[in-house]
Design an enzyme around this catalytic site. Structure first.
Site, PDB file in Angstrom:
ATOM      1  N   ASP A  90     -18.886  -5.253 -68.850  1.00 21.37           N
ATOM      2  CA  ASP A  90     -19.934  -5.129 -67.659  1.00 21.37           C
ATOM      3  C   ASP A  90     -20.473  -3.598 -68.061  1.00 21.37           C
ATOM      4  O   ASP A  90     -19.826  -2.790 -68.081  1.00 21.37           O
ATOM      5  CB  ASP A  90     -19.335  -5.174 -66.294  1.00 21.37           C
ATOM      6  CG  ASP A  90     -20.587  -5.197 -65.290  1.00 21.37           C
ATOM      7  OD1 ASP A  90     -21.546  -5.500 -65.693  1.00 21.37           O
ATOM      8  OD2 ASP A  90     -20.181  -5.569 -63.998  1.00 21.37           O
ATOM      9  N   ASP A 263     -15.908 -14.400 -63.959  1.00 20.37           N
ATOM     10  CA  ASP A 263     -14.985 -13.041 -63.993  1.00 20.37           C
ATOM     11  C   ASP A 263     -14.604 -12.895 -62.390  1.00 20.37           C
ATOM     12  O   ASP A 263     -15.502 -13.151 -61.769  1.00 20.37           O
ATOM     13  CB  ASP A 263     -15.421 -12.270 -64.754  1.00 20.37           C
ATOM     14  CG  ASP A 263     -16.399 -11.282 -63.826  1.00 20.37           C
ATOM     15  OD1 ASP A 263     -15.802 -10.475 -63.335  1.00 20.37           O
ATOM     16  OD2 ASP A 263     -17.551 -11.358 -63.874  1.00 20.37           O
ATOM     17  N   CYS A 301       3.985 -25.490 -62.229  1.00 20.57           N
ATOM     18  CA  CYS A 301       3.593 -24.708 -63.112  1.00 20.57           C
ATOM     19  C   CYS A 301       4.290 -23.866 -64.133  1.00 20.57           C
ATOM     20  O   CYS A 301       5.554 -23.973 -63.969  1.00 20.57           O
ATOM     21  CB  CYS A 301       3.001 -23.393 -62.349  1.00 20.57           C
ATOM     22  SG  CYS A 301       2.349 -21.802 -63.045  1.00 20.57           S
ATOM     23  N   CYS A 303       4.023 -20.890 -65.704  1.00 17.43           N
ATOM     24  CA  CYS A 303       3.896 -19.651 -66.223  1.00 17.43           C
ATOM     25  C   CYS A 303       5.494 -19.017 -66.023  1.00 17.43           C
ATOM     26  O   CYS A 303       6.487 -19.497 -65.567  1.00 17.43           O
ATOM     27  CB  CYS A 303       3.220 -18.922 -65.101  1.00 17.43           C
ATOM     28  SG  CYS A 303       3.916 -18.692 -63.503  1.00 17.43           S
ATOM     29  N   CYS A 306       7.009 -18.862 -62.305  1.00 18.67           N
ATOM     30  CA  CYS A 306       7.399 -20.145 -61.820  1.00 18.67           C
ATOM     31  C   CYS A 306       8.830 -20.827 -62.738  1.00 18.67           C
ATOM     32  O   CYS A 306       9.479 -21.359 -62.223  1.00 18.67           O
ATOM     33  CB  CYS A 306       6.179 -21.151 -61.837  1.00 18.67           C
ATOM     34  SG  CYS A 306       5.263 -20.566 -60.611  1.00 18.67           S
ATOM     35  N   HIS A 332       1.424 -14.938 -62.221  1.00 21.80           N
ATOM     36  CA  HIS A 332       1.227 -16.447 -62.046  1.00 21.80           C
ATOM     37  C   HIS A 332      -0.376 -16.884 -61.683  1.00 21.80           C
ATOM     38  O   HIS A 332      -0.798 -17.955 -62.045  1.00 21.80           O
ATOM     39  CB  HIS A 332       1.972 -16.851 -60.686  1.00 21.80           C
ATOM     40  CG  HIS A 332       1.583 -18.118 -60.031  1.00 21.80           C
ATOM     41  ND1 HIS A 332       2.198 -19.238 -60.493  1.00 21.80           N
ATOM     42  CD2 HIS A 332       0.866 -18.022 -59.005  1.00 21.80           C
ATOM     43  CE1 HIS A 332       1.596 -20.478 -59.672  1.00 21.80           C
ATOM     44  NE2 HIS A 332       0.919 -19.671 -58.892  1.00 21.80           N
TER      45      HIS A 332
END
Lengths: 382, 382
Positions: A90, A263, A301, A303, A306, A332
């Site tokens: 940005d 984003d 999930c 991840c 998890c 997560h």
């Protein structure tokens, strides 16, 4: 550079692929935010393992600290932060207009004082591209002037026209390294201003188009309308990037309007506050029901958090002030966002985006009361 | 249970292997400290990848928060924190005597107020073992009374005798799950008290022996002498554990006296302050010489941090207040300590410990001035 792969038969949602110098990005995509050269609390390895194909950093912040010379000498931003995939930077236009001190704008550029040490700087739109060239960003954003909501039309028009002028000057700073440059559509909540800005920018042959100046305090419906309105004005064969948005439901809404890139600091900001995103809605891990809850944050999930840790343990970490808690919930949440985009892409591929949206929102409990929603998202992480 | 593999020919340094319910530990070993069920800023995966074979947690802290019932219901501490290797739990004796409020000791046990919420608790030595049984610790420590330096001999003697009495009572609480119980030698800096304590404890058939009550404010030479003196009193076929020590040079010194196990908050505490341990000594990452230093923290180090990030980037992270900085330097430091122990073991195996020590200290620059050395290490992390 941008390949529009498929258009959902029952909505404006699009499936695409964006090719950059450091790799391809499947769209619709979510770009985790690493303002200062790190997605807060996470390592690059974790980001990559979560499936991130691109990250965002901020030219204004990195220009002030550690400084463009340090990053240039390091061999560019990728090497400095040890991230080998694409980076979008940005420009920091938004930050200059919201964070910096004693700002003076004229047509040549912006004078401002650093919010860190009070030192004075003057940056032209050309400088801002030059900085991003030094950084080696895959996608560069031009300096723009973003106004808050509400904003009088004449003020919004001046800012919009300056944004167009600066975009034009940004184009003149040629890059040799396959760096992409997007145009940013401004114009506040005024459709005629947005229309003029979009038309002038599309005439200039940018590599993609961003919708700026949303999520700056306006009501949600107004935001949805403007996003939908602007998306319709943009050329089909270029990526469309909605800056600083948003919550899962906002992203789904904008995908339906034909937006390709997003984003937001929300997954990491909320993660550090102990709020997890799950398929059933948000979950505040400090709450007492989780004291002896030995289930993962989100069943199903995949991840690291998890797969290994329970709500009871995460609650203990937050209550004990342990940094690992911030890390695990941030991880997560980023995974949740990236997985959401993956599911969105699969739904579009099968012409089932509308069904996906309905199903997602059926499970995902929205807050009825007004909660601490992130406004001014492009500026809040500093 | 403890296998003394080799004794260095030119020093008292020993190579051994300790077998516990959750795995083997090569000694001399360093035990990373996870007071509240997490080695600060690090994940279990990172700890394991760094080569940690055991971690330490604190029964007092976990008893107060999240509470013994939560951990019991989770299926024990290993499951609660998702760490599958051995865990040593400190009893929390030291914490009760330094951290808790309004403490009242009698021969039956200790009454104290929680330092978190002020609630009153009464714990007997039997309770403290019961708690560690619920946790499923591989190595349990009995409740002890640890005095500060300086301490009058009569006071030190009372505390030492109580420690012996409590150790005896701890032995009566039988564990069925291959949990080991160590005795803790107290006696301040008085050799006759240390001698009496060591003899009485060795008569009681513990699984290992800890040297407690050091690094509590005494001068370094006195500490080295006491450690050496006590180590000589302990039986050869049992592991010897020096609690809460210390800096690399302290560990090397104690290994030379025949100590097998160490724990200390230093690698993570220093890591969070931006001080890295390197083969050349300590390095303060915030310092200006590192602004454009694109070398890793320690050349030749194989940790994730040194493999991926430069001093310049780490300095940027610390100066920007980014949590990733705390993580990366903590990770490096823990790796440095574990790698140091690995090198120590290799040196002992080859009867070259003395040469290793000389070589290490030749490269490792010690501070000439008095720096912020960690005293009271068993208590400082809370």
């Amino acid at each position: 550079m941008f390949n529009l792969i498929h258009q959902d038969k029952n909505s404006k949602a699009r499936l695409g692929k964006l090719v950059t110098a450091h790799g391809e990005i499947d769209t619709p995509c979510f770009i985790p935010v690493g303002t200062q050269g790190t997605v807060k609390t996470l390592s690059c390895q974790e980001l990559e393992e979560s499936g991130a194909q691109i990250m965002l950093s901020n030219a204004y912040h990195l220009f002030l600290r550690p400084g463009r010379e340090v990053i240039k000498k390091a061999g560019g931003l990728h090497k400095f932060i040890s991230w080998r995939k694409p980076i979008l930077t940005d420009s920091g236009g938004y930050q200059i207009f919201s964070l910096a001190l004693l700002r003076k704008v004229n047509d040549r550029g912006v004078e401002f004082q650093s919010h860190i040490d009070g030192l004075k700087h003057f940056l032209t739109p050309e400088d801002v591209i030059d900085i991003q060239k030094d950084f080696g960003s895959d996608i560069m954003m031009p300096l723009d002037e973003c106004v808050h909501y509400p904003c009088a039309q004449d003020h919004a028009e001046i800012a919009m026209k300056r944004t167009i002028d600066w975009a034009k000057r940004s184009k003149t700073v040629i890059s040799e390294n396959r760096q992409l440059l997007f145009g940013i559509v401004q114009g506040a909540t005024y459709e005629d201003l947005r229309k003029e800005c979009a038309h002038q920018l599309t005439d200039m042959d940018f590599d993609g188009f961003a919708i700026g100046g949303v999520s700056v305090g306006e009501p949600k419906n107004l935001r949805y309308n403007i996003v939908n309105f602007v998306a319709d004005l943009l050329p089909k064969d270029y990526p469309r990037y909605l800056m600083g948005v948003g919550l899962p439901q906002d992203i789904i809404e904008a995908v339906e309007s034909g937006v390709d890139m997003f984003d937001c600091v929300v997954p990491t900001r909320y993660g550090r506050n102990g709020t997890a995103f799950t398929s059933e809605g948000k979950l505040t891990i400090r709450n007492s029901p989780y004291i002896e809850d030995f289930r993962p944050l989100d069943k199903g999930c995949s991840c690291y958090t998890c797969n290994n840790f329970t709500r009871a343990y995460l609650r203990h970490l937050f209550n004990s002030g342990e940094i690992l808690g911030l890390r695990l919930v941030s991880l997560h949440n980023v995974h949740f966002y990236l997985e959401l985009m993956h599911k969105i892409r699969e739904a579009i591929r099968l012409d089932g985006f509308r069904e996906f949206k309905k199903e997602f929102l059926r499970n995902y409990k929205l807050d009825n009361h007004r909660t601490l929603e992130p406004q001014n998202i492009r500026t809040t992480e500093h």
